[in-house]
Design a protein around this motif. Sequence first.
Motif, mmCIF file in Angstrom:
data_model
loop_
_atom_site.group_PDB
_atom_site.id
_atom_site.type_symbol
_atom_site.label_atom_id
_atom_site.label_comp_id
_atom_site.label_asym_id
_atom_site.label_seq_id
_atom_site.Cartn_x
_atom_site.Cartn_y
_atom_site.Cartn_z
ATOM 1 N N VAL A 25 37.379 44.972 -31.602
ATOM 2 C CA VAL A 25 37.668 46.012 -30.999
ATOM 3 C C VAL A 25 38.201 47.119 -30.898
ATOM 4 C CG1 VAL A 25 37.994 46.342 -28.407
ATOM 5 C CG2 VAL A 25 36.758 43.880 -29.130
ATOM 6 N N VAL A 26 37.561 48.044 -30.499
ATOM 7 C CA VAL A 26 38.102 49.473 -31.168
ATOM 8 C C VAL A 26 39.098 50.269 -29.443
ATOM 9 C CG1 VAL A 26 38.489 51.388 -32.367
ATOM 10 C CG2 VAL A 26 37.172 49.858 -33.210
ATOM 11 N N ARG A 36 41.530 45.093 -32.916
ATOM 12 C CA ARG A 36 41.660 44.032 -32.589
ATOM 13 C C ARG A 36 39.902 43.118 -33.277
ATOM 14 N NH1 ARG A 36 45.436 43.742 -28.807
ATOM 15 N NH2 ARG A 36 45.287 45.480 -26.933
ATOM 16 N N ILE A 37 40.368 42.616 -34.076
ATOM 17 C CA ILE A 37 40.150 41.071 -35.088
ATOM 18 C C ILE A 37 39.963 40.220 -34.290
ATOM 19 C CG2 ILE A 37 39.178 40.958 -37.162
ATOM 20 C CD1 ILE A 37 40.643 44.038 -36.889
ATOM 21 N N GLY A 82 52.038 51.918 -37.724
ATOM 22 C CA GLY A 82 51.921 51.970 -37.124
ATOM 23 C C GLY A 82 52.260 50.330 -36.969
ATOM 24 N N LYS A 83 51.980 48.887 -36.584
ATOM 25 C CA LYS A 83 52.220 47.509 -36.513
ATOM 26 C C LYS A 83 50.957 46.862 -35.963
ATOM 27 C CE LYS A 83 53.716 47.064 -31.626
ATOM 28 N NZ LYS A 83 55.093 46.558 -30.684
ATOM 29 N N ILE A 84 51.305 45.732 -36.837
ATOM 30 C CA ILE A 84 50.555 44.017 -37.266
ATOM 31 C C ILE A 84 50.860 43.329 -36.180
ATOM 32 C CG2 ILE A 84 49.266 42.692 -38.205
ATOM 33 C CD1 ILE A 84 48.934 44.694 -40.578
ATOM 34 N N SER A 102 45.663 42.237 -33.862
ATOM 35 C CA SER A 102 45.653 43.204 -33.803
ATOM 36 C C SER A 102 46.837 44.868 -34.497
ATOM 37 C CB SER A 102 46.301 44.140 -32.226
ATOM 38 O OG SER A 102 45.596 43.010 -31.569
ATOM 39 N N ILE A 103 46.093 45.396 -34.956
ATOM 40 C CA ILE A 103 46.248 47.045 -35.358
ATOM 41 C C ILE A 103 46.457 48.196 -34.606
ATOM 42 C CG2 ILE A 103 46.321 48.384 -37.567
ATOM 43 C CD1 ILE A 103 46.387 44.792 -38.289
#
Length: 112
Positions: A25-26, A36-37, A82-84, A102-103
Amino acid sequence: MMQVLTNLNKNAIEAMSDGGNLEIVVEDTPEMVIFRIKDTGHGISEEDMDKLFTPFYTTKEVGKGTGLGLATSYGIVKMHKGKIEVRSNSNKEKGPTGTTFSILVPRKPSNI
């Protein structure tokens, strides 16, 4: 970012050796782009969660992984400011197993 998504998708597929679902999902907000993977694989144990982004750490068999995929992905995301985030369940007694990465990447570079 393509390397990050490739690494996460590969790991998700490998975590579902008996089949499952992979959802990508983007999302976007005025401030961020979020990838989101989500997989329905075996999940990541609580013991392994703290070591996920450690270089050369792997739970895979010898010769099946180097332990660099998530460490590299972490570095790439950090370079983009960014963050994971990771949510995972490996205990069937607590509900469906699987993992969601989630990236979150800012749209504009910060001045930090």
